[in-house]
Design a protein around this motif. Structure first.
Motif, PDB file in Angstrom:
ATOM      1  N   VAL A 378       0.697  -1.437  -0.005  1.00 27.95           N
ATOM      2  CA  VAL A 378      -0.074   0.007  -0.001  1.00 27.95           C
ATOM      3  C   VAL A 378       0.910   1.344  -0.156  1.00 27.95           C
ATOM      4  O   VAL A 378       0.512   2.364  -0.304  1.00 27.95           O
ATOM      5  CB  VAL A 378      -0.844   0.056   1.088  1.00 27.95           C
ATOM      6  CG1 VAL A 378      -0.257   0.280   2.371  1.00 27.95           C
ATOM      7  CG2 VAL A 378      -2.106   0.995   0.923  1.00 27.95           C
ATOM      8  N   LEU A 379       2.053   1.202   0.214  1.00 31.54           N
ATOM      9  CA  LEU A 379       3.049   2.288   0.530  1.00 31.54           C
ATOM     10  C   LEU A 379       3.423   2.828  -1.041  1.00 31.54           C
ATOM     11  O   LEU A 379       3.956   3.708  -1.058  1.00 31.54           O
ATOM     12  CB  LEU A 379       4.320   1.907   1.183  1.00 31.54           C
ATOM     13  CG  LEU A 379       4.185   1.630   2.536  1.00 31.54           C
ATOM     14  CD1 LEU A 379       5.464   1.324   3.161  1.00 31.54           C
ATOM     15  CD2 LEU A 379       3.750   2.901   3.377  1.00 31.54           C
ATOM     16  N   ASN A 380       2.937   2.027  -2.015  1.00 30.03           N
ATOM     17  CA  ASN A 380       3.173   2.381  -3.264  1.00 30.03           C
ATOM     18  C   ASN A 380       2.057   3.335  -3.916  1.00 30.03           C
ATOM     19  O   ASN A 380       2.064   3.542  -5.227  1.00 30.03           O
ATOM     20  CB  ASN A 380       3.350   1.228  -4.346  1.00 30.03           C
ATOM     21  CG  ASN A 380       4.619   0.463  -3.963  1.00 30.03           C
ATOM     22  OD1 ASN A 380       5.775   1.158  -3.993  1.00 30.03           O
ATOM     23  ND2 ASN A 380       4.370  -0.922  -3.906  1.00 30.03           N
ATOM     24  N   GLU A 381       0.910   3.491  -3.313  1.00 30.23           N
ATOM     25  CA  GLU A 381      -0.027   4.234  -3.508  1.00 30.23           C
ATOM     26  C   GLU A 381      -0.278   5.376  -2.615  1.00 30.23           C
ATOM     27  O   GLU A 381       0.270   5.654  -1.681  1.00 30.23           O
ATOM     28  CB  GLU A 381      -1.274   3.153  -3.505  1.00 30.23           C
ATOM     29  CG  GLU A 381      -1.376   2.125  -4.228  1.00 30.23           C
ATOM     30  CD  GLU A 381      -2.546   1.347  -4.037  1.00 30.23           C
ATOM     31  OE1 GLU A 381      -2.564   0.155  -5.072  1.00 30.23           O
ATOM     32  OE2 GLU A 381      -3.277   1.460  -3.293  1.00 30.23           O
ATOM     33  N   ASP A 382      -1.271   6.254  -3.261  1.00 34.52           N
ATOM     34  CA  ASP A 382      -1.725   7.367  -2.456  1.00 34.52           C
ATOM     35  C   ASP A 382      -2.402   6.844  -1.506  1.00 34.52           C
ATOM     36  O   ASP A 382      -2.945   5.590  -0.983  1.00 34.52           O
ATOM     37  CB  ASP A 382      -2.737   8.179  -3.137  1.00 34.52           C
ATOM     38  CG  ASP A 382      -2.290   8.835  -4.290  1.00 34.52           C
ATOM     39  OD1 ASP A 382      -0.969   9.294  -4.379  1.00 34.52           O
ATOM     40  OD2 ASP A 382      -2.804   9.073  -5.373  1.00 34.52           O
TER      41      ASP A 382
END
Length: 404
Positions: A378-382
């Motif tokens: 999820v750290l790859n996303e907003d």
């Protein structure tokens, strides 16, 4: 052994220089996920077996709401338990370190446990039903010992045994006799910092800032310091001492007084070695001493930093003075880092902050962030909507597993 030499690391073609998103430093749902998936489910360093020389000696560790007790039993075995009385949940020992003479006695109601964790007896047992000594004994925690260092893990996790985690360093570390280390005498320190725990890792995982921010370290190392990226959950940083006149008296005194142990090769006898252990621990391995330090999130914007220093088993007066000087250099370095960590934390709240750009010299930071992203895609996303961080991360992990 063959001396490791510095080698230029080939960066991946898709080298990500932008670091973690700002929201990951202040999102409270993210923090709770980190506590569960990182700190409870990875090995946590508690102490060294030589902190527990006598029967009944114990050390405790508080970590993200968990309470660990490591104690030496009557049979000489070191065991780990939840520091949690089976009666009402009190701590069975209240101190950070000490000795239980013959038994562990809960300070709340006086329930008594044997040193192997089994229940010896409850206070006023006629007022209770019969209690099985094993079923109502202290709950065991998974415990592992690697080269004398005692680790616990509160929940099953992705790491193998510590000997496997650290296997790639076996040849290099064999010369240090880590099993024989002795407590330095000052016990364990613990202090809190008003930052997110990842800010500490972001500063500590790179030496790019050493020439500017740490005059003592730079005086000791010169341009020799370098970091290697995280690989299978561990990293390595290394620096030989520079061969020149030192400007600072403490560095000048340290390098002139130090006489490395006979077992160290020439390179390691004049060098400091750091082994990083994901997610939150570093071993500092010096010719004169060994230390560890770690950090744990407490709550939003609060982090506990804990550590200690060990001396060599055959330390003489000259080596003791060398250890004092190296600790002084380290202490000043830590004080200098405190401000840098605070500034890193403050940046995430600024309206002008739109992320970072990492130098090739900060490849250890990048690889650490990449390791976090593997646990938390999820750290790859907003930033997800409120209440949806864990669900979105679980969905992405399922997708990864399906594609793998």
């Amino acid at each position: 052994m063959s001396n490791p030499i510095r080698q230029a690391q080939a960066l991946p073609n898709d080298h990500d220089r932008k670091g973690l998103p700002a929201w990951s430093y202040f999102n409270t749902e993210m923090l709770e996920m980190e506590k569960d998936l990182l700190f409870r489910s990875h090995w946590q360093l508690v102490c060294h077996v030589n902190d527990l020389p006598e029967t009944g000696d114990f050390v405790t560790l508080d970590c993200v709401g968990e309470r660990a007790l490591v104690i030496r039993g009557q049979d000489g075995k070191v065991r780990g338990f939840h520091n949690l009385c089976r009666h009402r949940g009190s701590r069975v020992v209240g101190k950070e370190q000490g000795n239980c003479k013959g038994a562990i006695i809960c300070p709340f109601h006086g329930w008594v446990y044997n040193l192997d964790g089994t229940l010896r007896g409850a206070a006023q047992p006629d007022k209770l039903p019969p209690l099985d000594p094993v079923a109502f004994g202290l709950k065991a925690i998974e415990t592992d010992i690697w080269r004398g260092f005692v680790f616990v893990r509160f929940r099953p996790g992705p790491q193998p045994a510590m000997r496997e985690v650290m296997r790639r360093f076996d040849e290099e570390l064999a010369q240090y006799d880590l099993d024989t280390l002795m407590p330095g005498g000052d016990g364990f320190y613990a202090q809190t910092a008003a930052v997110n725990w990842k800010c500490v890792r972001d500063v500590d995982n790179e030496g790019y800032h050493v020439p500017m921010a740490h005059p003592g370290l730079h005086d000791l190392f010169g341009s020799h310091y370098y970091d290697e990226e995280f690989k299978d959950g561990t990293s390595r940083s290394f620096s030989e001492f520079r061969n020149a006149d030192n400007r600072l008296w403490s560095v000048r005194a340290y390098t002139s007084i130090l006489r490395p142990p006979e077992g160290l090769d020439e390179q390691h006898g004049k060098a400091w070695l750091y082994i990083g252990l994901f997610p939150n621990c570093v071993l500092g391995i010096y010719p004169d001493s060994v230390k560890f330090y770690q950090e744990f999130p407490l709550e939003f914007g609060q982090t506990m930093q804990r550590g200690t220093t060990y001396r060599l088993a055959n330390e003489d007066r000259r080596m003791r003075l060398s250890r004092y000087l190296s600790e002084r250099i380290d202490r000043l370095t830590s004080e200098e880092d405190e401000e840098l960590v605070r500034w890193t934390w403050e940046a995430a709240f600024s309206s002008g902050y739109d992320g970072v750009i990492l130098s090739d010299l900060e490849n250890c930071v990048r690889s650490y962030h990449d390791t976090l992203r593997r646990h938390f895609p999820v750290l790859n996303e907003d930033e997800p909507e409120k209440g949806m961080v864990a669900a979105r991360n679980a969905e992405l992990l399922r997708q990864q597993a399906g594609n793998g």
